[in-house]
Design an enzyme around this catalytic site. Structure first.
Site, PDB file in Angstrom:
ATOM      1  N   HIS A 130       0.844  -1.206   0.000  1.00 16.63           N
ATOM      2  CA  HIS A 130       0.000   0.000   0.000  1.00 16.63           C
ATOM      3  C   HIS A 130       0.879   1.255   0.000  1.00 16.63           C
ATOM      4  CE1 HIS A 130      -3.298   2.708   1.474  1.00 16.63           C
ATOM      5  NE2 HIS A 130      -2.267   3.295   2.078  1.00 16.63           N
ATOM      6  N   GLU A 131       1.894   1.280   0.853  1.00 21.46           N
ATOM      7  CA  GLU A 131       2.769   2.453   0.928  1.00 21.46           C
ATOM      8  C   GLU A 131       3.570   2.619  -0.357  1.00 21.46           C
ATOM      9  OE1 GLU A 131       2.261   4.533   3.119  1.00 21.46           O
ATOM     10  OE2 GLU A 131       1.045   3.283   4.439  1.00 21.46           O
ATOM     11  N   HIS A 134       1.496   4.394  -2.854  1.00 19.28           N
ATOM     12  CA  HIS A 134       1.534   5.843  -2.647  1.00 19.28           C
ATOM     13  C   HIS A 134       2.745   6.453  -3.343  1.00 19.28           C
ATOM     14  CE1 HIS A 134      -1.812   6.878  -0.147  1.00 19.28           C
ATOM     15  NE2 HIS A 134      -1.479   6.065   0.841  1.00 19.28           N
ATOM     16  N   GLU A 200      -6.098   7.383  -0.614  1.00 15.58           N
ATOM     17  CA  GLU A 200      -6.039   6.150   0.176  1.00 15.58           C
ATOM     18  C   GLU A 200      -6.736   5.003  -0.557  1.00 15.58           C
ATOM     19  OE1 GLU A 200      -4.380   5.333   2.928  1.00 15.58           O
ATOM     20  OE2 GLU A 200      -3.499   7.332   2.820  1.00 15.58           O
TER      21      GLU A 200
END
Length: 310
Positions: A130-131, A134, A200
């Site tokens: 997930h990071e 980003h 997000e």
């Protein structure tokens, strides 16, 4: 569609900022305000990652000091087609994580000790993916810019309170100035939060694609949200402007998906990931996790279960 929505929201934030500058000082005020914001953004572009990592007392680790974590980040970054980011660990009991950096070549992923002690290897892989999403989407820079502009709007609104409006503002008057002081920062905050929630959701989708297992992230989000509600993050409480960086809101309260939350509701995120898992041919129930109990990783005491990240 999410990128288009983000662009519209960012344009609205910029227009609000320019409008407040015009109200305060006419065309000259608008130009000065723009130059001030540009200077602030330039400073944060080069220094925001160092500032936030220092704020949370993050320490950099490498393949020798944290082999399992470092290896997992390296392999997931390879899956994502990204350069290897720097890896940091924060001594914080609250399970959480964030990414920072001005671009993929100058990025960092930071996880708390609480996260490594709470989740399984598969769930940790979902969080890291997930990071990395980003970073791949350049969200780390986008969120820095939006936070800076929102802060500049609040600053300009305070100037308006003390110095009043310009003669070029066509008679906004005292009441208009008061409304500006109240509504300007509120509107900026709402737009910033909307952008944060949009990114997000996009990072959840991108992270699930990087790991290949949407349910790993779904399970991690449920664990993190439950623990974060019980375990305070005192540094985040003292610096709430940094809350949007984390995968789950680190602040007490703010657990509902409304106009004032920096993060989407966790149940909504989990539902989307479950739908994605079904589309990818997985089961829609609980993820299949390692039978090993979660424990400390930072010193390399346990080996991560191999999975699609390898």
């Amino acid at each position: 569609m999410s990128y288009f929505r983000t662009a519209i929201l960012l344009a609205a934030l910029t227009a609000l900022f320019m409008g407040i500058g015009f109200i305060i000082g006419g065309q000259g005020g608008m130009i000065v305000a723009f130059l001030v914001a540009a200077g602030m953004n330039l400073f944060t572009y080069w220094n925001s990652d160092k500032m936030v990592l220092r704020m949370y007392g993050a320490r950099e680790v490498d393949a020798r000091s944290a082999p399992e974590l470092h290896d997992m980040v390296r392999q997931l970054a390879h899956n994502a087609g990204l350069p290897m980011p720097k890896v940091y660990i924060m001594e914080n009991p609250q399970p959480n994580a964030f990414a920072t950096g001005r671009n993929p070549k100058n990025a960092a992923v930071a996880v708390t000790t609480g996260l490594m002690n709470t989740v399984s290897p598969e769930e940790l892989a979902g969080v890291i993916a997930h990071e990395l999403a980003h970073i791949k989407n350049h969200d780390t820079l986008l969120m820095t810019v939006t936070a800076t502009i929102a802060g500049a709007i609040s600053m300009l609104a305070n100037f308006a309170m003390f110095f009043g409006g310009s003669r070029d503002n066509q008679g906004i008057g005292f009441l208009g100035t008061i409304a500006l002081v109240i509504l300007g920062p509120l509107a900026a905050g709402l737009v910033q939060m909307a952008i944060s929630r949009t990114r997000e959701y996009e990072a959840d989708r991108g992270g699930a694609e990087i790991s290949g297992q949407p349910l790993w992230l779904a399970s991690a989000l449920q664990k993190i949200a439950g623990a974060a509600h019980r375990i305070p993050n005192m540094t985040a409480e003292r610096n709430p402007a940094s809350a949007h960086l984390f995968i789950v809101n680190p602040l007490s309260g703010a657990r509902i998906d409304n106009l004032f939350s920096t993060h989407p509701n966790v149940e909504n995120r989990v539902a989307r990931l479950a739908d994605m898992a079904k589309a990818m041919g997985e089961t829609g129930g609980a993820p299949r996790m390692s039978t090993e109990a979660a424990g400390p990783w930072s010193g390399g005491e346990r080996r991560a279960t191999r999975g699609p990240w390898g």
